[in-house]
Write a protein that holds these residues in place. Structure first.
Motif, PDB file in Angstrom:
ATOM      1  N   SER A 178       0.912  -1.065  -0.244  1.00  0.00           N
ATOM      2  CA  SER A 178       0.131   0.076  -0.119  1.00  0.00           C
ATOM      3  C   SER A 178       0.957   1.468   0.061  1.00  0.00           C
ATOM      4  O   SER A 178       0.430   2.441  -0.095  1.00  0.00           O
ATOM      5  CB  SER A 178      -0.890  -0.006   1.124  1.00  0.00           C
ATOM      6  N   ARG A 179       2.134   1.136  -0.048  1.00  0.00           N
ATOM      7  CA  ARG A 179       3.151   2.269   0.047  1.00  0.00           C
ATOM      8  C   ARG A 179       3.676   2.848  -1.291  1.00  0.00           C
ATOM      9  O   ARG A 179       3.729   1.846  -2.070  1.00  0.00           O
ATOM     10  CB  ARG A 179       4.183   1.946   0.739  1.00  0.00           C
ATOM     11  N   ARG A 180       3.596   4.210  -1.692  1.00  0.00           N
ATOM     12  CA  ARG A 180       4.213   4.494  -2.754  1.00  0.00           C
ATOM     13  C   ARG A 180       5.573   4.481  -2.665  1.00  0.00           C
ATOM     14  O   ARG A 180       6.304   4.592  -1.624  1.00  0.00           O
ATOM     15  CB  ARG A 180       3.745   6.018  -2.872  1.00  0.00           C
ATOM     16  N   ALA A 181       6.411   4.342  -3.821  1.00  0.00           N
ATOM     17  CA  ALA A 181       7.664   4.263  -3.938  1.00  0.00           C
ATOM     18  C   ALA A 181       8.371   4.688  -5.200  1.00  0.00           C
ATOM     19  O   ALA A 181       7.192   4.943  -5.969  1.00  0.00           O
ATOM     20  CB  ALA A 181       8.210   2.807  -4.001  1.00  0.00           C
ATOM     21  N   ARG A 182       9.520   5.065  -5.317  1.00  0.00           N
ATOM     22  CA  ARG A 182      10.084   5.520  -6.860  1.00  0.00           C
ATOM     23  C   ARG A 182      10.948   4.510  -7.119  1.00  0.00           C
ATOM     24  O   ARG A 182      12.054   4.274  -6.572  1.00  0.00           O
ATOM     25  CB  ARG A 182      10.538   6.992  -6.587  1.00  0.00           C
ATOM     26  N   LEU A 183      10.941   4.091  -8.372  1.00  0.00           N
ATOM     27  CA  LEU A 183      11.811   3.274  -9.063  1.00  0.00           C
ATOM     28  C   LEU A 183      12.715   4.038 -10.114  1.00  0.00           C
ATOM     29  O   LEU A 183      11.934   4.632 -10.940  1.00  0.00           O
ATOM     30  CB  LEU A 183      11.280   2.078  -9.753  1.00  0.00           C
ATOM     31  N   THR A 184      13.896   4.118 -10.102  1.00  0.00           N
ATOM     32  CA  THR A 184      14.796   4.846 -10.968  1.00  0.00           C
ATOM     33  C   THR A 184      15.939   4.034 -11.680  1.00  0.00           C
ATOM     34  O   THR A 184      16.463   3.156 -10.944  1.00  0.00           O
ATOM     35  CB  THR A 184      15.433   6.148 -10.411  1.00  0.00           C
ATOM     36  N   LEU A 185      16.112   4.313 -12.906  1.00  0.00           N
ATOM     37  CA  LEU A 185      17.266   3.286 -13.406  1.00  0.00           C
ATOM     38  C   LEU A 185      18.386   4.277 -13.638  1.00  0.00           C
ATOM     39  O   LEU A 185      18.142   5.459 -14.272  1.00  0.00           O
ATOM     40  CB  LEU A 185      16.692   2.982 -14.773  1.00  0.00           C
ATOM     41  N   PHE A 240      17.301   1.805  -8.558  1.00  0.00           N
ATOM     42  CA  PHE A 240      17.426   2.302  -7.290  1.00  0.00           C
ATOM     43  C   PHE A 240      15.734   2.412  -6.692  1.00  0.00           C
ATOM     44  O   PHE A 240      14.816   2.781  -7.628  1.00  0.00           O
ATOM     45  CB  PHE A 240      17.553   4.027  -7.232  1.00  0.00           C
ATOM     46  N   LEU A 241      15.340   1.728  -5.799  1.00  0.00           N
ATOM     47  CA  LEU A 241      14.037   1.789  -5.479  1.00  0.00           C
ATOM     48  C   LEU A 241      14.071   2.621  -4.088  1.00  0.00           C
ATOM     49  O   LEU A 241      14.538   2.240  -3.107  1.00  0.00           O
ATOM     50  CB  LEU A 241      13.481   0.149  -5.030  1.00  0.00           C
ATOM     51  N   GLU A 242      13.100   3.613  -4.202  1.00  0.00           N
ATOM     52  CA  GLU A 242      13.074   4.677  -2.792  1.00  0.00           C
ATOM     53  C   GLU A 242      11.558   4.408  -2.223  1.00  0.00           C
ATOM     54  O   GLU A 242      10.649   4.779  -3.203  1.00  0.00           O
ATOM     55  CB  GLU A 242      13.233   6.091  -3.174  1.00  0.00           C
ATOM     56  N   TRP A 243      11.545   4.397  -1.139  1.00  0.00           N
ATOM     57  CA  TRP A 243      10.398   4.399  -0.176  1.00  0.00           C
ATOM     58  C   TRP A 243      10.506   4.866   1.343  1.00  0.00           C
ATOM     59  O   TRP A 243      11.446   4.817   1.619  1.00  0.00           O
ATOM     60  CB  TRP A 243       9.492   3.121  -0.390  1.00  0.00           C
ATOM     61  N   ASP A 244       9.452   5.310   1.727  1.00  0.00           N
ATOM     62  CA  ASP A 244       9.443   5.688   3.177  1.00  0.00           C
ATOM     63  C   ASP A 244       8.636   4.627   4.073  1.00  0.00           C
ATOM     64  O   ASP A 244       7.434   4.081   3.631  1.00  0.00           O
ATOM     65  CB  ASP A 244       8.669   6.933   3.429  1.00  0.00           C
ATOM     66  N   SER A 245       9.053   4.238   5.068  1.00  0.00           N
ATOM     67  CA  SER A 245       8.391   3.194   6.052  1.00  0.00           C
ATOM     68  C   SER A 245       8.933   3.731   7.549  1.00  0.00           C
ATOM     69  O   SER A 245       9.676   2.892   8.046  1.00  0.00           O
ATOM     70  CB  SER A 245       8.709   1.777   5.805  1.00  0.00           C
ATOM     71  N   LYS A 272      10.732  -6.257 -10.048  1.00  0.00           N
ATOM     72  CA  LYS A 272       9.797  -7.140  -9.006  1.00  0.00           C
ATOM     73  C   LYS A 272      10.386  -7.538  -7.904  1.00  0.00           C
ATOM     74  O   LYS A 272      10.101  -7.786  -6.850  1.00  0.00           O
ATOM     75  CB  LYS A 272       9.268  -8.251  -9.822  1.00  0.00           C
ATOM     76  N   THR A 273      11.739  -8.068  -8.135  1.00  0.00           N
ATOM     77  CA  THR A 273      12.517  -8.803  -6.953  1.00  0.00           C
ATOM     78  C   THR A 273      12.782  -7.591  -5.960  1.00  0.00           C
ATOM     79  O   THR A 273      12.880  -7.639  -4.669  1.00  0.00           O
ATOM     80  CB  THR A 273      13.748  -9.153  -7.651  1.00  0.00           C
ATOM     81  N   LEU A 274      13.192  -6.455  -6.526  1.00  0.00           N
ATOM     82  CA  LEU A 274      13.435  -5.280  -5.576  1.00  0.00           C
ATOM     83  C   LEU A 274      12.499  -4.754  -4.862  1.00  0.00           C
ATOM     84  O   LEU A 274      12.393  -4.724  -3.570  1.00  0.00           O
ATOM     85  CB  LEU A 274      14.153  -4.008  -6.681  1.00  0.00           C
ATOM     86  N   ALA A 275      11.163  -4.643  -5.421  1.00  0.00           N
ATOM     87  CA  ALA A 275      10.001  -4.413  -4.759  1.00  0.00           C
ATOM     88  C   ALA A 275       9.829  -5.624  -3.699  1.00  0.00           C
ATOM     89  O   ALA A 275       9.232  -5.257  -2.615  1.00  0.00           O
ATOM     90  CB  ALA A 275       9.004  -4.228  -5.543  1.00  0.00           C
ATOM     91  N   ARG A 276      10.027  -6.814  -3.862  1.00  0.00           N
ATOM     92  CA  ARG A 276       9.816  -8.052  -2.909  1.00  0.00           C
ATOM     93  C   ARG A 276      10.611  -7.729  -1.797  1.00  0.00           C
ATOM     94  O   ARG A 276      10.208  -7.914  -0.596  1.00  0.00           O
ATOM     95  CB  ARG A 276       9.800  -9.199  -3.703  1.00  0.00           C
TER      96      ARG A 276
END
Length: 150
Positions: free
Chosen positions: A113-120, A126-131, A144-148
């Motif tokens: 349910s969190r927003r994230a930013r995926l950058t090449l 780079f996968l950036e998120w707040d938690s 997909k693997t980075l998100a998991r």
């Protein structure tokens, strides 16, 4: 450099692999001391509680963690490896802006349910998120693997 052919004898002697520097070359011997920390030390070096991924791809293991000074804050840098590929996970206080992918084009994605930013970027994805804290995961694995992992 490239090899055109390679012949490995059935038997070799230890001297076959001895390094002989060219004449006149100065050789200095120095052992490098790793600057890695234990997780308990990392927790004491910052106000954050170290957070490790609950899942890693098969073969990946925790290698080390470091506390780094970054823009007036202390961030944690975790390293994971499978012996070939490396993943870096950065954990920073929520208000710290991590700019590893400055200038690169990214896309908004969701991690649960969190927003994230995926950058090449030039160094990988780079996968950036707040938690609670701010996180950046850097690696060459698919999105997909980075998100998991996140």
């Amino acid at each position: 450099m490239r090899w055109l052919s390679l012949t490995i004898p059935a038997r070799s002697e230890p001297g076959d692999f001895a390094f002989e520097p060219p004449a006149g070359t100065a050789v200095s011997r120095r052992k490098t001391a790793p600057d890695f920390m234990e997780l308990e030390e990392a927790a004491q070096a910052t106000d954050m509680e170290p957070k490790l991924p609950a899942w890693l791809p098969p073969g990946f293991v925790f290698e080390s963690v470091n506390a780094l000074a970054y823009r007036g804050a202390t961030i944690l840098h975790y390293r994971y490896t499978d012996g070939l590929d490396v993943l870096s996970l950065f954990q920073a206080p929520r208000r710290t802006r991590l700019s590893f992918s400055a200038g690169a084009v990214g896309e908004n994605v969701h991690i649960g349910s969190r927003r994230a930013r995926l950058t090449l970027g030039p160094d990988g994805k780079f996968l950036e998120w707040d938690s609670g804290d701010r996180f950046v995961l850097l690696g060459a694995l698919d999105a997909k693997t980075l998100a998991r992992i996140a």
